[in-house]
Scaffold this motif. Structure first.
Motif, mmCIF file in Angstrom:
data_model
loop_
_atom_site.group_PDB
_atom_site.id
_atom_site.type_symbol
_atom_site.label_atom_id
_atom_site.label_comp_id
_atom_site.label_asym_id
_atom_site.label_seq_id
_atom_site.Cartn_x
_atom_site.Cartn_y
_atom_site.Cartn_z
ATOM 1 N N SER A 203 27.198 46.406 51.822
ATOM 2 C CA SER A 203 26.203 46.184 50.341
ATOM 3 C C SER A 203 25.566 46.608 50.023
ATOM 4 O O SER A 203 24.090 45.558 50.280
ATOM 5 C CB SER A 203 26.098 44.678 50.014
ATOM 6 O OG SER A 203 25.895 44.511 48.827
ATOM 7 N N ASP B 233 22.316 47.256 48.009
ATOM 8 C CA ASP B 233 22.296 46.671 46.662
ATOM 9 C C ASP B 233 20.692 46.401 46.268
ATOM 10 O O ASP B 233 20.020 46.345 45.132
ATOM 11 C CB ASP B 233 23.059 45.074 46.323
ATOM 12 C CG ASP B 233 21.879 44.388 47.046
ATOM 13 O OD1 ASP B 233 21.736 44.443 48.568
ATOM 14 O OD2 ASP B 233 22.601 42.956 47.074
ATOM 15 N N LEU C 48 34.849 41.429 50.325
ATOM 16 C CA LEU C 48 34.714 41.788 49.105
ATOM 17 C C LEU C 48 35.909 41.629 47.684
ATOM 18 O O LEU C 48 35.876 41.733 47.099
ATOM 19 C CB LEU C 48 34.331 43.439 49.220
ATOM 20 C CG LEU C 48 32.662 43.816 50.011
ATOM 21 C CD1 LEU C 48 32.202 44.909 50.187
ATOM 22 C CD2 LEU C 48 31.655 43.127 48.821
ATOM 23 N N GLU D 20 29.778 50.225 48.649
ATOM 24 C CA GLU D 20 29.925 48.950 47.511
ATOM 25 C C GLU D 20 31.853 48.400 48.018
ATOM 26 O O GLU D 20 31.904 49.288 48.071
ATOM 27 C CB GLU D 20 28.904 48.835 46.527
ATOM 28 C CG GLU D 20 27.439 48.332 46.161
ATOM 29 C CD GLU D 20 26.925 48.406 45.869
ATOM 30 O OE1 GLU D 20 26.620 48.092 45.096
ATOM 31 O OE2 GLU D 20 27.093 49.566 44.400
ATOM 32 N N SER D 21 32.145 47.430 47.052
ATOM 33 C CA SER D 21 33.354 47.350 46.086
ATOM 34 C C SER D 21 33.649 47.915 45.662
ATOM 35 O O SER D 21 33.379 49.655 45.514
ATOM 36 C CB SER D 21 32.968 46.146 45.533
ATOM 37 O OG SER D 21 34.640 46.096 44.836
#
Length: 789
Positions: A499, A501, A656, A593-594
């Motif tokens: 993640s 972000d 996730l 990320e996802s």
């Protein structure tokens, strides 16, 4: 009269044991599943809905306009809440909280434990209905030295909430907080759970970036004054940030409001607008619950109307002696309600037995609310509704018989009722096929997620949080860790690799169009990062001690190179947040990320001395336990004031997709149950058809028909219905599954074999269901068949 109806209904139930058993089992399975799904739906809908001021609580979200795109998210400036409260009269209270919880080390007396929590503005307890056992909302987070802890945490450190008040607790072995409040452990229907809350000013002192307008990430919540118009407030704050930040024609920012109780289920954005989220799964399983119950009701309708001739004379006699149609309708619906009542009792027992398994799958702690009057009232309502639906068509059909035709013995099933029953069977199997195909697609996507080549190796990768003296002694820790058997690589990163972000638009390069804003993800890493992650370098190299100038350089991914447009990127200069340096390496794109999101441009800066984040340890396959034991010993030596903790990369990655995994498990279960209930109905019809055609079968056998030909004769009608269901279900399933997969940027393909496999499964199950009864009928002695009345 009522007593007489009950007696007749009970006699019919007892007389037709097989018919009654199939009806009760089908209805009870459908009702039990519906009850469990209803509990889950109610649990999901109750998340964050318990706050006393819920109608005035809102979360602020952002809409970002750039490059002809509109992105929506909940990231806001950390000081937005304070300014909103100051400038907007309709806002009574406002709170900023960290984006996610932190897990930090606390010490009190001789106890040292890791606890999960966050930082928040002082207004939090004035806004949200978190029950305070000690302290009050005014003083709970009133100063930078104050901290509120949960009932559980108070018991762990001090023995009780009362004993915790006023005591000192040490945070990360560097700051002492005074316990000013103890709150009750947060209820299950809370979307975000925490065991401690620290004052936001204390957090800002530790992380100075939390006082800037240019940084986004924290969450902002507001509570409006009574009588305030939310739409008017949203209009007021729409361009609120313009006063504090300068925007140009390439980028602008707007604010919006969303009711806090709706955020958990509606957290997905499309083109900057709130568009679905977990609510889709609530709708999906609500529909599944209705379908399962409907399939069970269809069984009842089919079997009852199929056996209508058996009760034709009873109806004829009743009509002759004066029974009006409405009385007959009430009688038959009453019988259906009685069967349903029996099924409800069985369903409750089934649901109670299966609830622990269901809780394990959904990761909840639901209970059947036997003590609530509303539960029993709803159950009575469901019983009556199910009974009326399942008994409606049979009641209307049976009560319509002509008494003269019945008593003359010339009554035959009309084509309309036969086609209606066939239509119901087709409808049942359409739903079953859709569920099977959906289950296969969901399972394939979950498998795709778990086995996709992410661009890095998530197996045998361990994260150790950097805290205490670990950042100062990192070089020593790394050198010693590499000597431990079973460890192959050690590096560090400022974020969780699943993640990344942290984002910025402050990136510049030669030839950049000044009218374009591009958002880049960024992170800070140490030496050997690419090696530890097993990333593939397609150009240049990893950060290395052999090249001192690497400390000013950057590693980028393929998406960054495409965005910047450099033909030969290695050695070219870029500027990030005012820091200029060369690109020293290009790594192959990897999913950080996802899989719901596309891989975005990513820039890695060097930061061997960064004091936060994670140490990455790559262990050798099969030697992870040995490596962890060595790391625990080394950690205690280097960082004795903190307990050793770690997480596995593959576990963090799987988190996730918890929703998808739950959907996959539930889909498997409900698809199986839908097939089971449908096949119960098919079995009942096969039994009745064989019974009705017993003399025909006897005559055919006398004339030389083989068992195989008789089996084919009896089976083809049912198989034709299943084939029809497959034809109807295929486009419905294709559309539904494709629509679900659109939520993933990286997804499996819906392929023909999924439909073929579903068809094969349903045909084999249907054939197996009817084969026993049809073969039994085909094998019966023709003499007995022809003698039967």
């Amino acid at each position: 009269m009522l007593k007489n109806y009950i007696k007749i209904a009970w006699r019919n139930i007892v007389k037709n044991k097989a018919h009654s058993f199939i009806n009760v089992v089908g209805l009870s399975v459908g009702l039990a599943c519906s009850l469990l799904i209803l509990l889950w739906v109610q649990s999901e809908l109750s998340i964050d809905a318990y706050h006393q001021n819920g109608d005035r609580l809102y979360q602020v979200y952002e809409r970002e306009y750039y490059n002809h795109k509109i992105d929506g998210n909940y990231d806001t400036a950390p000081i937005l809440a304070a300014e909103l409260k100051k400038q907007i009269p309709e806002i009574e209270y406002a709170v900023t909280m960290q984006e996610d919880n932190d897990i930090n080390t606390f010490q009190a007396g001789d106890k040292t434990l890791k606890e999960e929590g966050t930082a928040a503005y002082p207004d939090l307890f004035k806004m949200f209905s978190y029950s305070l056992l000690q302290g009050n909302a005014q003083s709970a987070l009133s100063s930078p030295e104050s901290m509120a802890i949960s009932h559980k945490m108070a018991n762990q450190f001090f023995g009780s909430p009362q004993a915790a008040m006023g005591k000192t607790i040490r945070y990360k072995n560097k700051h002492d907080f005074s316990i000013t409040a103890v709150f009750e452990d947060l209820p299950e229907n809370t979307s975000r759970r925490f065991d401690y809350l620290m004052n936001w000013r204390a957090f800002t002192a530790e992380y100075p970036w939390a006082g800037a307008w240019s940084i986004t990430g924290p969450r902002t919540f507001v509570m409006l004054r009574k009588g305030s118009n939310p739409a008017l407030v949203e209009k007021k704050i729409n361009h609120f940030v313009d006063t504090y930040r300068k925007f140009d024609n390439t980028y602008r920012l707007e604010l919006g409001l969303q009711k806090f109780s709706e955020v958990y289920l509606h957290a997905h954005f499309t083109n900057g607008k709130i568009d679905g989220g977990k609510i889709q799964y609530v709708h999906l399983f609500s529909i599944v619950a209705v379908f399962l119950l409907l399939i069970a009701c269809i069984n009842f309708m089919n079997l009852t109307t199929a056996r209508s001739i058996k009760r034709a004379r009873e109806i004829g006699v009743r009509k002759v002696v004066g029974a009006v149609r409405m009385v007959l309708i009430i009688q038959f619906i009453g019988e259906a309600v009685m069967v349903t009542a029996i099924a409800v009792i069985v369903a409750i027992l089934m649901a109670y037995t299966l609830l622990p398994f269901f809780n394990a799958v959904t990761q909840k702690h639901m209970v059947i609310p036997f003590a609530q009057y509303s539960f029993w009232l709803n159950l009575v309502g469901i019983t009556l509704l199910t009974g009326c639906i399942s008994g409606s068509y049979p009641a209307l059909f049976l009560s319509s018989f002509n008494p003269l035709t019945v008593l003359k013995g010339t009554m035959r099933p009309d084509s309309g009722s036969v086609w209606f029953r066939k239509g119901l069977v087709v409808f049942q199997f359409v739903l079953s096929v859709v569920l099977i195909i959906g289950t296969i697609v969901v399972a394939k996507q979950v498998s795709f997620i778990q086995n996709r080549n992410l661009g890095y190796d998530k197996d045998n990768l361990v994260y150790i949080p950097i805290e205490g003296d670990l950042s100062k002694k990192y070089e020593f820790f790394k050198e010693e860790a590499l000597q431990i058997p079973g460890i192959s690589q050690v590096s560090k990163i400022s974020d969780d690799p699943t993640s990344l972000d942290n984002q910025t638009v402050a990136v510049d390069w030669a030839g950049k169009d000044p009218n374009i804003k591009v958002q880049f993800s960024t992170s800070i890493v140490g030496y050997d990062f690419a090696s530890a992650m097993k990333l593939k370098m397609i150009d240049g190299r990893d950060f290395s001690k052999n090249f001192p100038t690497d400390t000013a350089g950057f590693i980028v991914n393929e998406a960054t190179v495409k965005t910047i447009g450099y033909a030969s990127p290695v050695g070219k200069m870029i500027i990030i947040n005012g820091n200029k340096g060369p690109i020293i390496g290009v790594m192959k794109d990897f999913n950080y990320e996802s899989l719901h999101q596309q891989i975005e441009p990513l820039i890695m800066a060097f930061g061997e001395r960064v004091w936060y984040g994670h140490i990455l340890v790559r262990t050798q396959p099969g030697k992870t336990p040995e490596a962890l034991a060595g790391l625990a010993k080394l950690y205690k030596q280097v960082n004795p004031a903190f307990p050793f903790s770690y997480t596995f990369s593959n576990e963090e990655y799987n988190k996730l997709y918890e929703s998808e995994q739950v959907v996959g498990k539930l889909s498997n279960t409900f698809a199986f149950l839908a097939i089971f209930i449908s096949c119960l109905g098919l079995l009942g019809l096969a039994m009745f058809t064989a019974e009705q055609r017993v003399k025909e079968i006897g005559i055919r056998k006398v004339l030389g028909a083989s068992v195989t030909s008789l089996f084919a004769l009896l089976s083809k009608e049912f198989l034709l219905l299943v084939f029809t269901a497959l034809i109807i279900a295929t486009p419905i399933a294709w559309y539904s599954t494709n629509n679900w997969l659109q939520g993933f940027a990286y997804r499996t393909a819906v392929q023909w074999w999924m439909f073929a496999l579903s068809g094969l499964i349903i045909i084999c199950i249907a054939l197996a269901t009817i084969s026993f009864q049809t073969i039994k009928a085909a094998l019966i002695n023709p003499i007995k068949s022809l003698r039967s009345e």
